[in-house]
Design a protein around this motif. Structure first.
Motif, PDB file in Angstrom:
ATOM      1  N   SER A 195     -48.637 -26.218  22.129  1.00  0.00           N
ATOM      2  CA  SER A 195     -47.926 -25.681  20.954  1.00  0.00           C
ATOM      3  C   SER A 195     -48.854 -24.769  20.201  1.00  0.00           C
ATOM      4  CB  SER A 195     -47.457 -26.785  20.022  1.00  0.00           C
ATOM      5  OG  SER A 195     -47.482 -28.000  20.678  1.00  0.00           O
ATOM      6  N   LEU A 196     -48.512 -23.508  20.268  1.00  0.00           N
ATOM      7  CA  LEU A 196     -49.339 -22.476  19.656  1.00  0.00           C
ATOM      8  C   LEU A 196     -49.082 -22.466  18.149  1.00  0.00           C
ATOM      9  CD1 LEU A 196     -51.084 -20.554  21.231  1.00  0.00           C
ATOM     10  CD2 LEU A 196     -49.222 -18.925  21.220  1.00  0.00           C
ATOM     11  N   VAL A 197     -50.145 -22.530  17.365  1.00  0.00           N
ATOM     12  CA  VAL A 197     -49.969 -22.499  15.916  1.00  0.00           C
ATOM     13  C   VAL A 197     -50.810 -21.383  15.323  1.00  0.00           C
ATOM     14  CG1 VAL A 197     -50.343 -23.787  13.788  1.00  0.00           C
ATOM     15  CG2 VAL A 197     -49.503 -24.967  15.821  1.00  0.00           C
ATOM     16  N   PHE A 198     -50.181 -20.529  14.540  1.00  0.00           N
ATOM     17  CA  PHE A 198     -50.884 -19.466  13.832  1.00  0.00           C
ATOM     18  C   PHE A 198     -50.991 -19.865  12.366  1.00  0.00           C
ATOM     19  CE2 PHE A 198     -50.979 -15.642  16.647  1.00  0.00           C
ATOM     20  CZ  PHE A 198     -50.333 -16.177  17.747  1.00  0.00           C
ATOM     21  N   ARG A 199     -52.203 -19.867  11.842  1.00  0.00           N
ATOM     22  CA  ARG A 199     -52.406 -20.217  10.429  1.00  0.00           C
ATOM     23  C   ARG A 199     -53.323 -19.211   9.767  1.00  0.00           C
ATOM     24  NH1 ARG A 199     -52.559 -25.937  11.367  1.00  0.00           N
ATOM     25  NH2 ARG A 199     -50.389 -26.617  11.162  1.00  0.00           N
ATOM     26  N   ASP A 200     -53.373 -19.247   8.434  1.00  0.00           N
ATOM     27  CA  ASP A 200     -54.286 -18.359   7.713  1.00  0.00           C
ATOM     28  C   ASP A 200     -55.707 -18.562   8.213  1.00  0.00           C
ATOM     29  OD1 ASP A 200     -52.276 -19.156   4.997  1.00  0.00           O
ATOM     30  OD2 ASP A 200     -52.526 -17.126   5.776  1.00  0.00           O
ATOM     31  N   GLY A 201     -56.412 -17.456   8.375  1.00  0.00           N
ATOM     32  CA  GLY A 201     -57.792 -17.572   8.841  1.00  0.00           C
ATOM     33  C   GLY A 201     -58.638 -16.471   8.258  1.00  0.00           C
ATOM     34  N   GLU A 202     -59.874 -16.378   8.718  1.00  0.00           N
ATOM     35  CA  GLU A 202     -60.803 -15.383   8.192  1.00  0.00           C
ATOM     36  C   GLU A 202     -61.634 -14.744   9.287  1.00  0.00           C
ATOM     37  OE1 GLU A 202     -61.756 -17.344   3.909  1.00  0.00           O
ATOM     38  OE2 GLU A 202     -63.466 -16.685   5.122  1.00  0.00           O
ATOM     39  N   LEU A 203     -61.865 -13.454   9.141  1.00  0.00           N
ATOM     40  CA  LEU A 203     -62.821 -12.740   9.987  1.00  0.00           C
ATOM     41  C   LEU A 203     -63.524 -11.758   9.064  1.00  0.00           C
ATOM     42  CD1 LEU A 203     -60.809 -11.904  13.246  1.00  0.00           C
ATOM     43  CD2 LEU A 203     -62.994 -13.087  13.158  1.00  0.00           C
ATOM     44  N   THR A 236     -43.379 -21.625   3.999  1.00  0.00           N
ATOM     45  CA  THR A 236     -43.607 -20.924   5.263  1.00  0.00           C
ATOM     46  C   THR A 236     -42.509 -21.194   6.275  1.00  0.00           C
ATOM     47  OG1 THR A 236     -44.859 -22.757   6.170  1.00  0.00           O
ATOM     48  CG2 THR A 236     -46.104 -21.057   4.975  1.00  0.00           C
ATOM     49  N   ILE A 237     -42.421 -20.273   7.232  1.00  0.00           N
ATOM     50  CA  ILE A 237     -41.511 -20.468   8.362  1.00  0.00           C
ATOM     51  C   ILE A 237     -41.883 -21.747   9.088  1.00  0.00           C
ATOM     52  CG2 ILE A 237     -40.723 -19.502  10.556  1.00  0.00           C
ATOM     53  CD1 ILE A 237     -39.779 -17.911   8.138  1.00  0.00           C
ATOM     54  N   GLU A 238     -43.202 -21.974   9.178  1.00  0.00           N
ATOM     55  CA  GLU A 238     -43.681 -23.185   9.844  1.00  0.00           C
ATOM     56  C   GLU A 238     -43.076 -24.423   9.187  1.00  0.00           C
ATOM     57  OE1 GLU A 238     -47.940 -23.469   9.919  1.00  0.00           O
ATOM     58  OE2 GLU A 238     -47.897 -25.391  10.943  1.00  0.00           O
ATOM     59  N   ALA A 239     -43.042 -24.424   7.852  1.00  0.00           N
ATOM     60  CA  ALA A 239     -42.485 -25.566   7.132  1.00  0.00           C
ATOM     61  C   ALA A 239     -41.006 -25.742   7.448  1.00  0.00           C
ATOM     62  CB  ALA A 239     -42.689 -25.373   5.626  1.00  0.00           C
ATOM     63  N   ILE A 240     -40.278 -24.610   7.469  1.00  0.00           N
ATOM     64  CA  ILE A 240     -38.843 -24.672   7.773  1.00  0.00           C
ATOM     65  C   ILE A 240     -38.628 -25.274   9.156  1.00  0.00           C
ATOM     66  CG2 ILE A 240     -36.746 -23.326   8.192  1.00  0.00           C
ATOM     67  CD1 ILE A 240     -37.904 -21.200   6.257  1.00  0.00           C
ATOM     68  N   LEU A 241     -39.366 -24.740  10.134  1.00  0.00           N
ATOM     69  CA  LEU A 241     -39.177 -25.216  11.507  1.00  0.00           C
ATOM     70  C   LEU A 241     -39.583 -26.679  11.638  1.00  0.00           C
ATOM     71  CD1 LEU A 241     -40.406 -22.069  13.499  1.00  0.00           C
ATOM     72  CD2 LEU A 241     -38.058 -22.813  13.064  1.00  0.00           C
ATOM     73  N   ASN A 242     -40.628 -27.071  10.923  1.00  0.00           N
ATOM     74  CA  ASN A 242     -41.033 -28.474  10.962  1.00  0.00           C
ATOM     75  C   ASN A 242     -39.926 -29.386  10.481  1.00  0.00           C
ATOM     76  OD1 ASN A 242     -43.497 -28.027  12.071  1.00  0.00           O
ATOM     77  ND2 ASN A 242     -44.621 -28.067  10.132  1.00  0.00           N
ATOM     78  N   VAL A 243     -39.246 -28.961   9.405  1.00  0.00           N
ATOM     79  CA  VAL A 243     -38.139 -29.784   8.891  1.00  0.00           C
ATOM     80  C   VAL A 243     -37.042 -29.886   9.938  1.00  0.00           C
ATOM     81  CG1 VAL A 243     -36.273 -29.846   7.194  1.00  0.00           C
ATOM     82  CG2 VAL A 243     -38.595 -29.341   6.463  1.00  0.00           C
ATOM     83  N   ARG A 250     -34.083 -23.257  18.323  1.00  0.00           N
ATOM     84  CA  ARG A 250     -33.898 -22.698  16.980  1.00  0.00           C
ATOM     85  C   ARG A 250     -34.751 -21.453  16.874  1.00  0.00           C
ATOM     86  NH1 ARG A 250     -38.515 -23.379  17.064  1.00  0.00           N
ATOM     87  NH2 ARG A 250     -39.892 -25.012  16.316  1.00  0.00           N
ATOM     88  N   GLN A 251     -34.098 -20.345  16.472  1.00  0.00           N
ATOM     89  CA  GLN A 251     -34.786 -19.060  16.383  1.00  0.00           C
ATOM     90  C   GLN A 251     -34.597 -18.492  14.998  1.00  0.00           C
ATOM     91  OE1 GLN A 251     -36.541 -17.392  18.622  1.00  0.00           O
ATOM     92  NE2 GLN A 251     -36.199 -18.785  20.347  1.00  0.00           N
ATOM     93  N   ILE A 252     -35.651 -17.943  14.436  1.00  0.00           N
ATOM     94  CA  ILE A 252     -35.527 -17.228  13.179  1.00  0.00           C
ATOM     95  C   ILE A 252     -34.841 -15.903  13.505  1.00  0.00           C
ATOM     96  CG2 ILE A 252     -36.770 -16.234  11.236  1.00  0.00           C
ATOM     97  CD1 ILE A 252     -37.082 -19.259  11.448  1.00  0.00           C
ATOM     98  N   SER A 253     -33.670 -15.701  12.954  1.00  0.00           N
ATOM     99  CA  SER A 253     -32.968 -14.467  13.305  1.00  0.00           C
ATOM    100  C   SER A 253     -33.133 -13.394  12.247  1.00  0.00           C
ATOM    101  CB  SER A 253     -31.471 -14.751  13.535  1.00  0.00           C
ATOM    102  OG  SER A 253     -30.945 -15.397  12.395  1.00  0.00           O
ATOM    103  N   GLY A 290     -35.302 -31.359   2.036  1.00  0.00           N
ATOM    104  CA  GLY A 290     -36.742 -31.309   2.298  1.00  0.00           C
ATOM    105  C   GLY A 290     -37.447 -30.100   1.707  1.00  0.00           C
ATOM    106  N   LEU A 291     -36.722 -29.008   1.452  1.00  0.00           N
ATOM    107  CA  LEU A 291     -37.422 -27.770   1.105  1.00  0.00           C
ATOM    108  C   LEU A 291     -37.036 -27.187  -0.238  1.00  0.00           C
ATOM    109  CD1 LEU A 291     -37.374 -25.773   4.454  1.00  0.00           C
ATOM    110  CD2 LEU A 291     -39.283 -26.970   3.437  1.00  0.00           C
ATOM    111  N   ASN A 292     -36.196 -27.840  -0.929  1.00  0.00           N
ATOM    112  CA  ASN A 292     -35.783 -27.256  -2.208  1.00  0.00           C
ATOM    113  C   ASN A 292     -35.222 -25.853  -2.010  1.00  0.00           C
ATOM    114  OD1 ASN A 292     -35.493 -26.867  -4.990  1.00  0.00           O
ATOM    115  ND2 ASN A 292     -37.572 -26.037  -5.201  1.00  0.00           N
ATOM    116  N   CYS A 293     -34.240 -25.780  -1.122  1.00  0.00           N
ATOM    117  CA  CYS A 293     -33.672 -24.460  -0.874  1.00  0.00           C
ATOM    118  C   CYS A 293     -32.177 -24.488  -1.117  1.00  0.00           C
ATOM    119  CB  CYS A 293     -33.946 -24.036   0.566  1.00  0.00           C
ATOM    120  SG  CYS A 293     -33.152 -25.104   1.783  1.00  0.00           S
TER     121      CYS A 293
END
Lengths: 325, 672
Positions: free
Chosen positions: B508-516, B596-603, B615-618, B665-668
């Protein structure tokens, strides 16, 4: 009702003759067999109200009319589509190309080599570029004060760690971890302290071959090298070998091929029978096993094959260079 | 080593034309790099390999020629030297025998020092050695002829007529004949008389004791030195001479005898010399070296079939005496190794002699006959990666391993803890690259100047920090890195996901905030799968692009190659195709932008709804009208059952469950 069917049929026949485009055709279709207000729709509705004797006769007639209209509409649709697709275009105008990328010719040569050597049962392995003095020199019988190792030509990081000067260190690493029979090719970067010019850079690429088995001969080594050179450059290419010296092989040879375009003998690389001390140093019994090895320049191979004249081109990434291969 | 054919003819007949002779020498292991014509004569410039000190001499090369062309080699005959006096007139003290284990020495008197005869001059010149004065020229001449270097001291300048051979101490100074003062390290071999240093032994004589026109008496020293010390000194001082080139190799320990006799003979002829006494010799006293050679090695290793006679003949032509031992277990030859072949130590060395004289090109050649080992390589994923990227429009870069400090610092990196070479050839090639980025940027700039904007990738090693024995293997990982001309983060993200898909990435590929260091903060990501850090991507800072003179927007990515490859799942297990159709429904929610989208998909995933197969973000939509800090996200839910076709009511129900989860779960807010 009968006359209405006939009249509808005739009207349709004359109207469809006048249709010359898809839009009008669609309107005609809706007019006659559109679901809500089509002419045939209302005729079918009317049919429902008729007495049974008439229904039995007129029903099939109405159906036939409907089928005829549908198939004629379809045929007209096909022929109109075909015509509109037959507008004349300029076939010689450019196609819509995508922007293709290109591999470095070193990769192309490597893939050719894989093709050739996989055929002979060789496996490709990779090894460290920063090496220890022990693996780069000492285990290859180049002891600390050996005249064959010239300190000016080696990049040292510290006392015992250096940038490997040849891919031969991989022979040792592989043999220490794998029992015979062994057939490997190890391509990779090597480093020499040289003045930088059209044929010399701080680093270049080599590939090492090693075979260790219960039985093998110098004849098999030369045969294998000939096979590889001929697969790479042409089946008629002349190859010759001559005596040379490396501390880690005995006998040692140099390999040359007669380059057809340059019209002279060119050096391809060195080779030889692995020295028994090298074998016993990695725990292989030299009375039981024999081995041979060779080392060729990788860019050099590409330069000879393609006629490239400057080694720096491999490293500059110029699209006008890469797209040629 | 230069070889005038006229000199060669003193010892062996030359039958072939020079080109043919050159070819024969090449094939047998002595490479002729150049052939020069000198009047009627030809001079070969030869490459002599470091194991063949015996070939650093005209006589040694004559022996080679006689072996390869089957011609008789003339003996190198000399006469013993005698003189009137009983005592030699000098003393030699050696502090440690290993410094100068063997030697010959004699005093020559009655000398007339002047320029040499024309033959000696000519031969020296053809060999690239300057002629000076007859006695000095003779030492060089005999060195070239026999391979044994020697030195003549002005006897009257040697105080006390004593040669003390010892090791130097740190800092001692010597002025050799070129007049340049050299400072020595401990361990060099030097010779001093009663008062002063007079010789940088094995490399260059001292200026203070050199032979001149005024010299009446000379002390001729023909030594064997410790090769290791000679080499070390030569490297340390950066001073290499014809003499030191020979002394640093394994010379014939019996060499001083004939060489001294030859020199004296020439000096008697050319310098009017007279030996003061019999020479003093210290020569080896050991039994001859011999090897028992199993003749079966020849077919086994060379792949050649020769009779014992044929083998003996080849070896004899090289000066090896052989005795066939018929009664031993396997056919064996006992071979006496001549003193001038110190490179011959064991049977494989004999194999080489046989092979090279017989002619390697005459060996029958075949392909390997053994069984190939089992293949351990898996599918070539590097090739898949390269071909995929190239098909998508990337150019493949190959960058330099060594980079300059400037390039490193231009990326905002600190060079202090990076690995570097001790003696770089230039500042541009000093540090071991800690990233592939500099090479990529330099390549892209080059192309931009020619009007092309291409993405680049490279697969190569980087060097994380300074090396030590413990991190040797782990400090040089292989990296896949690239740069892509775009301003859109998601374009590159999508491409990388597609690339990993191509190598059957199974994690499971996860992209998160990072630094370079060289990328903008809010558009940089780390990429992980489980606990494994796979790589990073980010938008390159404009300041960095400016220093590399690159225009436009560029993104960068890097992956640990071995890590992403380790996730490649080649063990595919076929799943039967679904029997029944799927049904999709869209939901749209309005929620804070920082959810985040990650949060939505996790729910959504937390519902663990078996019938939800995708489930796809359209759509992601931001607009003032939605309210500040809010955005609308649309998700396409796909439901499917393996047992039947789902009806609309069932799907609505499933969708409503998910909507409820999101709302709670998301207050939406749900949008229809």
């Amino acid at each position: 009702m009968q006359s209405e069917i006939d009249k509808t049929s005739q009207k349709f026949e004359s109207e469809i003759e006048k249709i010359h485009n898809l839009e009008d055709l669609e309107n005609l279709r809706i007019l006659y067999i559109g679901r809500k207000k089509g002419i045939l729709n209302s005729l079918f509705d009317k049919l429902k109200t008729l007495p049974n004797q008439e229904k039995v006769v007129l029903g099939p007639l109405l159906n036939t009319l409907k089928n005829t209209i549908e198939s004629k509409l379809k045929a007209k649709l096909n022929s109109l589509s075909a015509i509109s697709g037959n507008k004349k275009i300029d076939i010689s105008a450019p196609g819509k190309n995508s922007q293709l990328g290109y591999l470095n010719p070193l990769t192309i040569v490597l893939e050719d080599m894989k093709d050739i050597f996989h055929h002979l049962g060789f496996t490709f392995v990779d090894g460290p570029e920063v090496e220890s003095d022990v693996y780069n020199f000492q285990k290859l019988r180049l002891h600390k004060d050996h005249p064959a190792r010239d300190a000016q030509q080696t990049y040292y990081l510290d006392e015992d760690i250096l940038l490997r000067t040849h891919t031969s260190s991989m022979q040792i690493r592989y043999m220490e971890n794998n029992a015979p029979p062994i057939r490997i090719i190890s391509p990779g970067r090597v480093f020499r302290r040289d003045q930088i010019d059209a044929t010399h850079l701080p680093s270049f690429m080599q590939f090492e071959g090693l075979l260790v088995d219960k039985e093998t001969t110098l004849g098999e080594l030369i045969g294998t090298i000939k096979y590889f050179i001929r697969e790479c450059f042409g089946r008629d290419i002349q190859v010759r070998v001559y005596g040379h010296h490396f501390p880690y092989t005995e006998p040692s040879i140099e390999v040359e091929m007669f380059h057809p375009k340059l019209n002279k003998w060119v050096e391809m690389g060195g080779a030889g029978i692995v020295h028994p001390e090298v074998l016993s140093g990695v725990g292989i019994n030299p009375d039981e096993y024999h081995g041979w090895a060779f080392g060729f320049g990788w860019e050099r191979l590409a330069m000879l094959k393609y006629g490239i004249d400057d080694i720096r081109l491999f490293y500059q990434g110029d699209k006008r260079f890469l797209e040629q291969f | 080593m230069k070889l005038p054919l006229s000199w060669l003819k003193d010892f062996v007949e030359i039958e072939h034309k020079p080109e043919k002779l050159a070819e024969e020498l090449l094939l047998s292991g002595t490479k002729v790099e150049e052939t020069a014509k000198s009047g009627e004569d030809y001079v070969f410039d030869l490459e002599i390999t470091s194991n063949r000190a015996d070939c650093l001499s005209i006589y040694g090369l004559s022996r080679e020629v006689s072996a390869i062309s089957n011609k008789t080699l003339r003996d190198f005959s000399t006469n013993p030297v005698s003189g009137e006096n009983e005592t030699p007139g000098f003393e030699i003290n050696i502090s440690n025998k290993s410094l100068m284990p063997y030697f010959g020495a004699v005093v020559l008197e009655n000398l007339e020092i002047k320029p040499s005869s024309s033959q000696i001059k000519e031969r020296l010149q053809k060999c690239g050695i300057r002629d000076l004065l007859n006695l000095i020229d003779i030492t060089n001449y005999v060195m070239l002829e026999t391979g044994q270097p020697m030195h003549a001291f002005d006897y009257d300048k040697v105080s006390g007529h004593v040669l003390n051979v010892r090791e130097s101490t740190d800092g001692e100074k010597v002025t050799p004949i070129d007049g340049v003062v050299r400072t020595l390290k401990a361990g060099s071999i030097i010779i001093e008389d009663n008062e002063k240093l007079i010789d940088l032994a094995g490399i260059m004589g001292g200026k203070n004791s050199e032979v001149s026109e005024k010299t009446k008496r000379a002390l001729l020293l023909v030594p064997i030195y410790d090769p290791v010390r000679i080499r070390k000194t030569s490297l340390h001082l950066g001073l290499r001479t014809e003499a030191s080139n020979r002394f640093e190799k394994l010379l014939d320990n019996e060499g001083p005898a004939k060489a001294l006799e030859r020199a004296v003979e020439l000096a008697e002829n050319d310098c009017n010399a007279r030996a003061f006494s019999k020479p003093v010799f210290r020569l080896p006293n050991e039994a001859k070296n011999s090897i028992e050679f199993d003749l079966n090695l020849i077919p086994k290793v060379l792949g050649l079939h020769l009779t014992p006679d044929q083998v003996s003949q080849i070896l004899k032509s090289l000066g090896f005496q052989t005795v066939y031992l018929p009664l031993s277990e396997t056919p064996t030859l006992r071979i006496d190794i001549p003193s001038w072949r110190r490179d011959i130590e064991n049977p494989v060395d004999i194999l080489e002699e046989i092979g090279r004289i017989y002619g390697y090109n005459a060996l029958p050649t075949t392909l390997p006959s053994g069984t190939p080992p089992l293949r351990t390589e898996g599918r070539d994923l590097v090739s898949v990666i390269k071909h995929t990227l190239v098909d998508w429009g990337f150019l493949e870069a190959v960058g330099y391993t060594l980079v300059g400090k400037t390039d490193i610092e231009n990326l905002g990196l600190d060079s202090a803890n990076l690995a570097k070479v001790k003696q770089p050839m230039s500042q541009d090639f000093e540090y071991l690259r800690p990233t592939l980025l500099t090479g990529l940027l330099n390549s892209a700039r080059g192309n931009q100047k020619n009007g092309f904007n291409y993405p680049y990738f490279e697969i190569g090693r980087i060097f994380v920090e300074k090396f030590n024995p413990e991190n040797l293997l782990t400090n040089q990982p292989k990296i896949l890195a690239g740069i892509y001309p775009t301003q859109d983060f998601y374009t590159l993200k999508g491409l990388l996901e597609d690339l990993l898909n191509r190598i059957k990435f199974n994690g499971s590929l996860v992209f998160r905030d990072g630094e370079l260091e060289f990328c903008d903060s809010f558009q940089t990501a780390t990429v992980t799968a489980g606990d494994s850090g796979l790589g990073k991507m980010g938008k390159l800072k404009t300041s960095v692009l400016n220093t590399f003179d690159l225009e436009g927007n560029w993104f960068y990515f890097e992956f640990f190659l071995d890590k992403i490859v380790s996730f490649s799942n080649t063990a595919v297990s076929f799943k039967p195709l679904p029997k029944y159709p799927s049904v999709s429904q869209d939901i749209s929610i309005l929620l804070p932008q920082n959810t985040t989208i990650e949060a939505i998909l996790n729910v959504i995933d937390s519902a663990n709804e078996i019938l939800l197969v995708d489930r796809q973000i359209s759509d992601i939509y931001t607009n003032q009208s939605l309210g500040t800090g809010k955005r609308s996200v649309s998700i396409k839910l796909t439901f499917q059952s393996p047992e039947k076709t789902l009806i609309e009511d069932e799907v609505n129900g499933l969708r409503k469950n998910i909507e409820k989860l999101l709302k709670d779960g998301l207050n939406c807010e749900l949008r229809s």
